[in-house]
Design an enzyme around this catalytic site. Sequence first.
Site, PDB file in Angstrom:
ATOM      1  N   ARG A 172      13.530   4.520  12.291  1.00 14.05           N
ATOM      2  CA  ARG A 172      12.308   5.344  12.282  1.00 14.05           C
ATOM      3  C   ARG A 172      11.461   5.039  13.528  1.00 14.05           C
ATOM      4  O   ARG A 172      12.004   4.689  14.560  1.00 14.05           O
ATOM      5  CB  ARG A 172      11.557   5.109  10.966  1.00 14.05           C
ATOM      6  CG  ARG A 172      12.410   5.508   9.744  1.00 14.05           C
ATOM      7  CD  ARG A 172      11.684   5.261   8.440  1.00 14.05           C
ATOM      8  NE  ARG A 172      10.475   6.084   8.331  1.00 14.05           N
ATOM      9  CZ  ARG A 172       9.521   5.894   7.412  1.00 14.05           C
ATOM     10  NH1 ARG A 172       9.643   4.900   6.541  1.00 14.05           N
ATOM     11  NH2 ARG A 172       8.466   6.678   7.374  1.00 14.05           N
ATOM     12  N   ARG A 204       5.120  11.062  -2.374  1.00 16.51           N
ATOM     13  CA  ARG A 204       4.963  10.826  -0.938  1.00 16.51           C
ATOM     14  C   ARG A 204       6.318  10.973  -0.244  1.00 16.51           C
ATOM     15  O   ARG A 204       7.256  10.242  -0.549  1.00 16.51           O
ATOM     16  CB  ARG A 204       4.431   9.412  -0.747  1.00 16.51           C
ATOM     17  CG  ARG A 204       4.442   8.898   0.677  1.00 16.51           C
ATOM     18  CD  ARG A 204       4.224   7.382   0.652  1.00 16.51           C
ATOM     19  NE  ARG A 204       4.138   6.830   1.986  1.00 16.51           N
ATOM     20  CZ  ARG A 204       4.378   5.545   2.258  1.00 16.51           C
ATOM     21  NH1 ARG A 204       4.711   4.713   1.278  1.00 16.51           N
ATOM     22  NH2 ARG A 204       4.287   5.096   3.477  1.00 16.51           N
ATOM     23  N   TYR A 213      11.491   8.677   0.781  1.00 19.07           N
ATOM     24  CA  TYR A 213      11.342   7.626  -0.226  1.00 19.07           C
ATOM     25  C   TYR A 213      11.939   7.990  -1.596  1.00 19.07           C
ATOM     26  O   TYR A 213      11.938   7.161  -2.499  1.00 19.07           O
ATOM     27  CB  TYR A 213       9.861   7.267  -0.382  1.00 19.07           C
ATOM     28  CG  TYR A 213       9.263   6.697   0.898  1.00 19.07           C
ATOM     29  CD1 TYR A 213       9.722   5.486   1.412  1.00 19.07           C
ATOM     30  CD2 TYR A 213       8.260   7.368   1.593  1.00 19.07           C
ATOM     31  CE1 TYR A 213       9.194   4.963   2.575  1.00 19.07           C
ATOM     32  CE2 TYR A 213       7.719   6.842   2.763  1.00 19.07           C
ATOM     33  CZ  TYR A 213       8.196   5.639   3.247  1.00 19.07           C
ATOM     34  OH  TYR A 213       7.675   5.115   4.399  1.00 19.07           O
ATOM     35  N   PRO A 273       0.790  -1.224   0.000  1.00 17.99           N
ATOM     36  CA  PRO A 273       0.000   0.000   0.000  1.00 17.99           C
ATOM     37  C   PRO A 273       0.826   1.279   0.000  1.00 17.99           C
ATOM     38  O   PRO A 273       1.860   1.364   0.655  1.00 17.99           O
ATOM     39  CB  PRO A 273      -0.826  -0.105   1.287  1.00 17.99           C
ATOM     40  CG  PRO A 273      -0.125  -1.103   2.127  1.00 17.99           C
ATOM     41  CD  PRO A 273       0.524  -2.059   1.176  1.00 17.99           C
ATOM     42  N   GLU A 298      12.923  -9.401   1.146  1.00 24.20           N
ATOM     43  CA  GLU A 298      12.106  -8.300   1.668  1.00 24.20           C
ATOM     44  C   GLU A 298      12.883  -6.995   1.463  1.00 24.20           C
ATOM     45  O   GLU A 298      14.057  -6.912   1.828  1.00 24.20           O
ATOM     46  CB  GLU A 298      11.852  -8.546   3.157  1.00 24.20           C
ATOM     47  CG  GLU A 298      11.087  -7.431   3.856  1.00 24.20           C
ATOM     48  CD  GLU A 298      10.952  -7.703   5.368  1.00 24.20           C
ATOM     49  OE1 GLU A 298      11.332  -8.810   5.840  1.00 24.20           O
ATOM     50  OE2 GLU A 298      10.478  -6.800   6.078  1.00 24.20           O
ATOM     51  N   ALA A 346       3.301  -0.881   4.662  1.00 26.75           N
ATOM     52  CA  ALA A 346       2.751  -0.895   6.029  1.00 26.75           C
ATOM     53  C   ALA A 346       2.314  -2.300   6.468  1.00 26.75           C
ATOM     54  O   ALA A 346       2.325  -2.614   7.667  1.00 26.75           O
ATOM     55  CB  ALA A 346       1.580   0.068   6.128  1.00 26.75           C
TER      56      ALA A 346
END
Length: 151
Positions: free
Chosen positions: A109, A20, A25, A12, A100, A79
């Site tokens: 973070r 964004r 990113y 998502p 991953e 997320a």
Amino acid sequence: MQRPTIFVLNGPNLNTLGTRRPEIYGAETLADVEARVRRRADAAGFGIEFFQSNHEGELVEKIQQARRDAVGIVINPAAYTHTSVAIHDALEYAETPTVEVHISNVHAREPFRRHSYVSPLAKAVIAGAGTLGYEFAIEWLADHLRLQHTA
Ligand code: DQA
């Protein structure tokens, strides 16, 4: 002859890449990433199927499909990394070597980003390398799959 396929799956909000939070990113769009990943896979002799969804069930179905149609999975579950037992279970079912990827360093973070339901099923985890992480993942999988074939 059809080349072996690596599924590159994005969760998502990754469809908003480029607009964004570019300070986290980066400025590239998901289409830019796809083009780079495709070139890298091509050079390594693999085809890729690129898929993004904002819906957990759609990602689950795609991961299930990997069991039959993919030799490897590169996944940025976004997320859902931190919440999805369903994606964890689908990866377990897929029995397909998985990398991953996180664009940001999730460990630097908020604390809720430190836990991953996906990492226990991943052969490798790449975080904080920006969108280059996707290319590293392809490179690693290509190497891993070649080694498997010669073993
Ligand atoms: C992300 C990190 C996740 O915590 C976040 O929810 C994302 C993107 C990354 O690529 O850095 O959407 O997976």
